[in-house]
Design an enzyme around this catalytic site. Structure first.
Site, PDB file in Angstrom:
ATOM      1  N   THR A   8     -77.335  79.375  10.372  1.00  0.00           N
ATOM      2  CA  THR A   8     -78.751  79.008  10.435  1.00  0.00           C
ATOM      3  C   THR A   8     -79.195  78.691  11.858  1.00  0.00           C
ATOM      4  OG1 THR A   8     -80.428  77.442   9.653  1.00  0.00           O
ATOM      5  CG2 THR A   8     -78.186  76.590   9.820  1.00  0.00           C
ATOM      6  N   GLY A   9     -80.442  78.927  12.116  1.00  0.00           N
ATOM      7  CA  GLY A   9     -81.033  78.574  13.411  1.00  0.00           C
ATOM      8  C   GLY A   9     -81.680  77.201  13.349  1.00  0.00           C
ATOM      9  N   ASP A  49     -76.271  83.788   5.325  1.00  0.00           N
ATOM     10  CA  ASP A  49     -77.498  83.429   6.032  1.00  0.00           C
ATOM     11  C   ASP A  49     -78.153  82.342   5.176  1.00  0.00           C
ATOM     12  OD1 ASP A  49     -79.719  83.480   7.736  1.00  0.00           O
ATOM     13  OD2 ASP A  49     -80.720  84.988   6.507  1.00  0.00           O
ATOM     14  N   LYS A  50     -78.817  81.376   5.787  1.00  0.00           N
ATOM     15  CA  LYS A  50     -79.399  80.282   4.992  1.00  0.00           C
ATOM     16  C   LYS A  50     -80.744  80.670   4.377  1.00  0.00           C
ATOM     17  CE  LYS A  50     -81.687  76.665   6.564  1.00  0.00           C
ATOM     18  NZ  LYS A  50     -82.904  76.562   5.729  1.00  0.00           N
ATOM     19  N   THR A  51     -81.753  80.839   5.253  1.00  0.00           N
ATOM     20  CA  THR A  51     -83.118  81.019   4.774  1.00  0.00           C
ATOM     21  C   THR A  51     -83.287  82.329   4.010  1.00  0.00           C
ATOM     22  OG1 THR A  51     -83.876  79.742   6.667  1.00  0.00           O
ATOM     23  CG2 THR A  51     -85.561  80.973   5.474  1.00  0.00           C
TER      24      THR A  51
END
Length: 202
Positions: free
Chosen positions: A194-195, A44-46
């Protein structure tokens, strides 16, 4: 063969306790054993690859709008949200010593932003997608410039008129690069989920 049968659970047991000392909780030992065959990891990025702490880096205002007033209205609306970008905008207002106001009304525009009323003023904080969908003008060149730097851009609408664009950047964790480099050396591919838009992801 009796000793051989004992060796595998012993290795797994020792590995599990070593992992626990490093802060890893192994819930399924069979999966843990199979992890040596991994060929890819999805991150997951954030908040995982990044700190999940956003700060305002760019403020581009339209004519007739005053910076502190735009930040006050934006932060007053964003104070209702727990999103990392919202926290970055609220933090900016606090650092400027601005008073955050309570909205009279507040609605979340799912996946598009927020809208509310603050002291009779209609305020919206929206995404580029919302702007395109509603065919609202914004300076494309300036947006492209900020976006190309990997920043997230939030549009502030006051009484349905564009007041300004806020560029925010997320800080990358210092440990991300060495971890991904190590995985690469092990022949494991890293994938980021990521979104965010493509430029931010790149």
């Amino acid at each position: 063969s009796g000793l051989g049968g004992l060796a595998v659970p012993l290795v797994t047991s020792v590995s599990t306790s070593l992992a626990a000392r490093k802060g890893l909780l192994i819930r399924n030992r069979t999966n843990f054993e199979g992890a040596r065959n991994l060929n890819a990891v999805v991150f997951d990025k954030t908040g995982t690859l990044t700190k999940g702490e956003f700060g305002i880096t760019d403020i581009i205002l339209e004519q007739n709008f005053e910076e502190n007033n735009v930040i006050t209205l934006a932060a007053s609306l964003e104070a209702q949200s727990g999103h990392p970008i919202a926290k970055g905008i609220v933090q900016e207002a606090k650092e400027r010593g601005l008073r955050i106001k309570d909205p009279d009304a507040f609605t979340s525009l799912t996946g598009k932003g927020l809208e509310g009323q603050i002291e009779g003023i209609e305020v919206k904080l929206v995404s580029p997608g919302y702007m395109k969908e509603h065919k609202i003008y914004y300076p494309q060149d300036k947006y492209a410039q900020i976006s190309a730097q990997g920043k997230t851009v939030v549009f502030v609408l006051i009484d349905n008129q564009l007041a300004g664009m806020l560029g925010l950047a997320d800080k990358i964790r210092e440990t991300s690069l060495p971890a991904i480099r190590k995985l690469k050396e092990m022949g494991i591919q890293s994938i980021m989920l990521t979104g965010d838009n493509k430029q931010v992801a790149n």
